[in-house]
Design an enzyme around this catalytic site. Sequence first.
Site, PDB file in Angstrom:
ATOM      1  NE  ARG A 142      -4.159  -1.874   1.985  1.00  0.00           N
ATOM      2  CZ  ARG A 142      -5.068  -2.185   2.891  1.00  0.00           C
ATOM      3  NH1 ARG A 142      -4.957  -1.695   4.127  1.00  0.00           N
ATOM      4  NH2 ARG A 142      -6.080  -2.975   2.588  1.00  0.00           N
TER       5      ARG A 142
ATOM      6  CE  LYS B 165     -19.799 -16.975   8.822  1.00  0.00           C
ATOM      7  NZ  LYS B 165     -20.165 -16.280  10.084  1.00  0.00           N
TER       8      LYS B 165
ATOM      9  N   GLY C 154      -8.062  -8.832   0.336  1.00  0.00           N
ATOM     10  CA  GLY C 154      -6.819  -9.244   0.966  1.00  0.00           C
ATOM     11  C   GLY C 154      -6.405 -10.663   0.655  1.00  0.00           C
TER      12      GLY C 154
END
Length: 386
Positions: free
Chosen positions: A36, A193, A341
């Site tokens: 980043r 999920k 991520g």
Amino acid sequence: MAIASLKSLDIAGRRVLIREDLNVPVRDTRVTNTARIDAAVPTIRHCQQAGARTIVASHLGRPDAGRVDPALSLKPVAEALGDALGCVVPVLEDWSGGVDVAPGKVALLENIRFEPGETSNDPDLARRLADLCDVFVMDAFGTAHRAHASTAGVALAAPLACAGPLLEAELDALGRVLDEPARPLVAIVGGAKVSTKIEVLESLARFADTVIVGGGIANTFLLADAESIGASLAEPDHLDTARRIMARVDVPMPVDLMTARRLDATHVARLRLRGEVRGDEMILDIGPETGRRLAALVAGARTILWNGPLGVFEFDQFGEGTRVLAEAIAGADAFSVAGGGDTLAAIGKYGVGEGISYQSTGGGAFLEYLAGASLPGVAALEGRGP
């Protein structure tokens, strides 16, 4: 959108406040992954070279609101940023009385979440930040989905506000996927999920040609398709959601699967055909034939969107599906965008980064943008240029 671009502004000698996403992993006061920081460097260097008086703001971690936590100080980040820029970057802990930065120099505000009112978008904090600058630059796509004082609030309070090159690149890449994609468009959505990605899946079902699901999400789709999944992670409450999505868009189901009775680094994976998963087994990856079929689908795509692995790739015996898919995406003659991520970690693990057209720095913002949500940190920039 009527959003001004940093590159169109004359910033010589002007005070420029840049909101970057420098929320990087730090261990023992050392930054362990500079991705980043590296992504933010071109924007900051542009301001340096233009002779701006540059101030950078970012958060790190999730400190309690208004409390200074030395473990979450940006000092290690400032050191890594200075190494990347080739200069010393001081950390400003007390900036309430203003900041004096010389033209061409850079300073970093201490963790903005140490300030009371940051996450609640307090107007007073937004005004204090706006007082530091002549131009506010929003360059932190990863935080654009949050209406915080250092993202949306200051953009509305500053004399001028614009998008930085990193934010522009993110919006351009995602726009190329969402607006008029080259077809066929294949989307890959993995994760634990369905409930965390309902809006994304619903959105993709409206414009993608094929949606490949992986991880626990795929287990829920298998269960919705009346297949046995043994002891696998799934969400029975979302079977109707899965069926609705399958009715709208092609969702290829696996024909073979890798299972295990427990998840650890030494447990041997077992190959099972679809429908033959035993009651005490968990599905932890796709099987080799499914991998070949999905790789062929990806190879024929013109646009690819990837968010989430297909299995528990952290363990090599359950990572083959993700590896095969990652290599297929990297080798495809398509415009590919990857975000999240775990996705970026898989790209790094399998060394396919050079084959991915664009790697998004956003996590939650990436998902919300795909779901069609307005991002407060972007919306606040509209009409705020000269």
